[in-house]
Write a protein that holds these residues in place. Structure first.
Motif, PDB file in Angstrom:
ATOM      1  N   THR A 102       1.462   0.348  -0.862  1.00  3.83           N
ATOM      2  CA  THR A 102       2.454  -0.300   0.012  1.00  3.83           C
ATOM      3  C   THR A 102       3.064  -1.536  -0.653  1.00  3.83           C
ATOM      4  O   THR A 102       4.203  -1.905  -0.355  1.00  3.83           O
ATOM      5  CB  THR A 102       1.800  -0.709   1.343  1.00  3.83           C
ATOM      6  OG1 THR A 102       0.664  -1.552   1.081  1.00  3.83           O
ATOM      7  CG2 THR A 102       1.349   0.511   2.128  1.00  3.83           C
ATOM      8  N   ILE A 141       6.234  -0.551  -2.489  1.00  3.37           N
ATOM      9  CA  ILE A 141       7.429  -0.358  -1.658  1.00  3.37           C
ATOM     10  C   ILE A 141       8.102  -1.701  -1.388  1.00  3.37           C
ATOM     11  O   ILE A 141       9.328  -1.840  -1.531  1.00  3.37           O
ATOM     12  CB  ILE A 141       7.049   0.343  -0.344  1.00  3.37           C
ATOM     13  CG1 ILE A 141       6.431   1.715  -0.623  1.00  3.37           C
ATOM     14  CG2 ILE A 141       8.271   0.477   0.561  1.00  3.37           C
ATOM     15  CD1 ILE A 141       5.907   2.418   0.610  1.00  3.37           C
ATOM     16  N   GLY A 142       7.321  -2.695  -0.988  1.00  2.00           N
ATOM     17  CA  GLY A 142       7.896  -4.007  -0.706  1.00  2.00           C
ATOM     18  C   GLY A 142       8.525  -4.647  -1.931  1.00  2.00           C
ATOM     19  O   GLY A 142       9.607  -5.245  -1.856  1.00  2.00           O
ATOM     20  N   SER A 188       9.194  -6.481   2.541  1.00  2.00           N
ATOM     21  CA  SER A 188       8.947  -5.647   3.728  1.00  2.00           C
ATOM     22  C   SER A 188       9.473  -6.302   5.001  1.00  2.00           C
ATOM     23  O   SER A 188      10.106  -5.634   5.833  1.00  2.00           O
ATOM     24  CB  SER A 188       7.448  -5.379   3.868  1.00  2.00           C
ATOM     25  OG  SER A 188       6.944  -4.708   2.741  1.00  2.00           O
ATOM     26  N   ALA A 233       8.953   1.614   8.486  1.00  2.00           N
ATOM     27  CA  ALA A 233       8.578   1.134   7.155  1.00  2.00           C
ATOM     28  C   ALA A 233       8.335  -0.369   7.166  1.00  2.00           C
ATOM     29  O   ALA A 233       7.383  -0.861   6.536  1.00  2.00           O
ATOM     30  CB  ALA A 233       9.679   1.486   6.148  1.00  2.00           C
ATOM     31  N   THR A 282       4.465  -1.380   6.377  1.00  2.63           N
ATOM     32  CA  THR A 282       4.219  -2.055   5.100  1.00  2.63           C
ATOM     33  C   THR A 282       3.894  -3.529   5.303  1.00  2.63           C
ATOM     34  O   THR A 282       3.045  -4.082   4.589  1.00  2.63           O
ATOM     35  CB  THR A 282       5.444  -1.919   4.178  1.00  2.63           C
ATOM     36  OG1 THR A 282       6.609  -2.437   4.844  1.00  2.63           O
ATOM     37  CG2 THR A 282       5.685  -0.466   3.803  1.00  2.63           C
ATOM     38  N   THR A 313       0.259  -4.975   4.239  1.00  7.69           N
ATOM     39  CA  THR A 313       0.252  -6.054   3.244  1.00  7.69           C
ATOM     40  C   THR A 313      -0.484  -7.281   3.760  1.00  7.69           C
ATOM     41  O   THR A 313      -1.285  -7.900   3.044  1.00  7.69           O
ATOM     42  CB  THR A 313       1.699  -6.430   2.865  1.00  7.69           C
ATOM     43  OG1 THR A 313       2.363  -5.273   2.346  1.00  7.69           O
ATOM     44  CG2 THR A 313       1.717  -7.526   1.822  1.00  7.69           C
TER      45      THR A 313
END
Length: 581
Positions: A376, A379-380, A527, A566, A570, A574
């Motif tokens: 994750t 992604i951020g 995120s 999302a 996320t 996080t």
């Protein structure tokens, strides 16, 4: 040669000549309509009788008509081919109806010549400001004065006198009228070519975020991180398309589009997200500089660093607080240009070293394709790297041919996707599980060149921090202080300075708290702050203001739902894995 279109200068000369010719006469012969003559039409538009129409008279009927007939022919060049009429010759860039000059009687009044001189000098300065210099996005912002729909010009520089600061004067008429507020200022003309726009877009996207990608690839794995970069790039481009579609219908900047479609609350929400994301970028940059300088000092001292990261953060605040007092973003242009040069140097060295190392030793044995524990964070970090939506609309508005912008944006997105993915993949493939968030630390620390690159890159991030901070300060300051100016009031100016210093201090405090988790901090910013700004708001605005078919509306709903999920997922993962565990 009659079919050859005149040059821009000749059309301008023809316009000047036509303004001094008598009305009702043209280079045409008797019996031709008056409208066919540009000289007569321009003169008629100035006539006091609005009903004046009918056939025009030949200039040959005037005294000496055969001698000055060439003047009427010159004036006739104003009437060009239909395509030529689309060329833009702005005569008044200030939007002030009094900018045409003073009449003879006004100049004969006391101080009249002085007023005329000041007006002429002001017009020359405004014309010089139209030169489209965009070596970096700071100069672009100064030229076009817009970041996501907000005018970045400080009220201290915009206002000649604010309402509460106006002082009595014995002169009944000022030399120059009060300058209009920033929101009423006439927009600048679009002068950027396709090539200029291409490089401006590249400079807008390529920044310090590229250095966070190697650790992001370690967190997600080589294959997953590469696919994530591709997916985030495609989705970001779709979000840009939705926002550009909204602009095509409503015009204006990001905040103004939100206000036109969903009201003032939407505008405030957009600007709030922009402010939050910019402050997040500032905090991440401060932490990055502190960590990098710590490693640099360790390499130079061949042991422990004499300064800890929190101490280095406090030292940065000493430098950043005075820089935050700068009112004109153009003054930060040289610093931003220096930062771009240092970033380019760092990226070039990374490519050189990684490719040479992989060619000699191959991929590191600890490289994995997918890391289920920390994916994750990837992604951020990817969203953080691609965030640049605040500059999309003003860059498009600067183009002479805005219809080419979207495909040009697609080309730029493809280039930076390859560039970003290559940096992350090469570094992770080279160093594997040893990949550091301060990627320069992975390179030979006994090399003087590496030490120089490490220091210069840290300096690049440091001098770029005020640029990131500037939009956030202006947005917050505009909400709190409005148009109140400190130009003539020292107390107001220092209240603003204290406010700016408090924002920098707040960013320093947040940086100290997140200093030990920089990669997680970057992922959290991407995120929580960037996802709504880039993915949720454009889809919502398109759904409410542009989409008409059910397929378009369904696509917008899917965009919003996926973006919201999302963001929540996320962000929660996080926070739990990075700060609460």
């Amino acid at each position: 040669m009659a079919g050859v279109l005149p040059s821009e200068q000749s059309r301008h000369d023809a316009q000047v000549v036509s303004e001094h010719l008598p009305p009702g006469y043209s280079a045409a012969f008797d019996g031709e309509p008056l409208a066919s003559s540009p000289a007569s039409s321009s003169a008629s538009s100035r006539s006091l009788d609005p009903t004046e129409s009918g056939p025009g008279h030949s200039s040959l009927k005037l005294q000496g008509g055969d001698i000055h007939r060439d003047l009427f022919k010159t004036a006739a060049r104003v009437q060009m081919h239909k395509r030529a009429a689309t060329f833009h010759h702005p005569q008044d860039l200030t939007g002030d109806s009094e900018s045409d000059g003073l009449t003879v009687s006004d100049q004969l009044a006391p101080g009249g010549f002085r007023r005329a001189f000041i007006q002429q000098r002001q017009q020359h300065e405004i014309w010089a400001a139209r030169v489209p210099v965009t070596r970096n996005f700071v100069e672009f912002l100064e030229l076009y004065g817009s970041f996501a729909g907000e005018d970045l010009a400080d009220s201290d520089d915009e206002a000649v006198l604010s309402e509460e600061e106006e002082e009595p004067s014995p002169e009944t008429r000022p030399l120059l009228g009060r300058r209009k507020p920033s929101h009423a200022r006439a927009p600048r003309s679009a002068t950027a070519s396709t090539r200029q726009t291409f490089f401006t877009l590249l400079k807008a996207f390529i920044g310090t975020g590229i250095m966070f990608l190697p650790k992001a690839f370690k967190n997600g794995g080589l294959l997953f991180s590469s696919l994530t970069m591709l997916v985030v790039s495609v989705v970001t481009m779709l979000a840009f398309h939705l926002l550009l579609a909204c602009k095509a219908r409503y015009g204006g900047g990001y905040g103004e589009i939100g206000q036109a479609i969903a009201g003032n609350r939407m505008r405030e929400l957009i600007l709030g997200s922009i402010t939050l994301s910019q402050l997040g970028f500032v905090c991440a940059g401060i932490v990055f500089v502190a960590e990098n300088i710590t490693s640099f000092l360790q390499a130079v001292a061949h042991g422990h660093s004499p300064l800890s990261p929190p101490a280095l953060i406090l030292i940065q605040l000493i430098a950043l607080i005075p820089l935050a007092f700068i009112r004109n973003i153009a003054k930060l242009g040289p610093a931003a240009l220096l930062a771009d040069s240092f970033i380019l140097l760092g990226v070039a060295y990374i490519y050189y070293y990684d490719i040479a190392h992989l060619a000699s030793f191959g991929i590191h044995k600890s490289v994995v394709l997918f890391n289920p524990a920390k994916y994750t964070l990837t992604i951020g970090a990817a969203i953080f790297t691609f965030e640049g939506i605040g500059l999309i609309l003003p860059i498009q508005s600067s183009m002479t041919k805005p219809e080419r912008f979207e495909w040009l944006l697609g080309v730029v997105m493809l280039i930076i996707t390859v560039l970003f993915t290559a940096v992350g993949a090469l570094c992770y493939a080279t160093f594997g599980e040893n990949t550091s968030i301060e990627i320069i630390n992975n390179y030979p620390q006994d090399s003087k060149f590496v030490n120089a690159v490490q220091f210069l890159y840290s300096l690049a991030v440091l001098v770029g921090t005020p640029v990131q901070l500037f939009p956030a300060i202006r947005i917050i300051e505009g909400k709190i202080f409005g148009s109140h100016s400190g130009k003539k009031n020292v107390r107001t100016k220092w209240i603003k300075n204290v406010f700016r210093a408090s924002i920098v201090t707040f960013c320093g405090a947040v940086s100290i708290l997140g200093a030990s988790n920089l990669d997680r901090f970057v992922a959290l910013i991407g995120s929580f702050a960037c996802v709504p700004l880039v993915y949720i708001y454009p889809a919502y605005l398109h759904y409410k203001g542009v989409a008409t078919s059910w397929t378009a509306k369904a696509g917008d709903i899917v965009f919003m739902v996926v973006g919201a999920i999302a963001m929540v997922y996320t962000t929660a993962i996080t926070v739990v894995n990075s700060f609460l565990s």
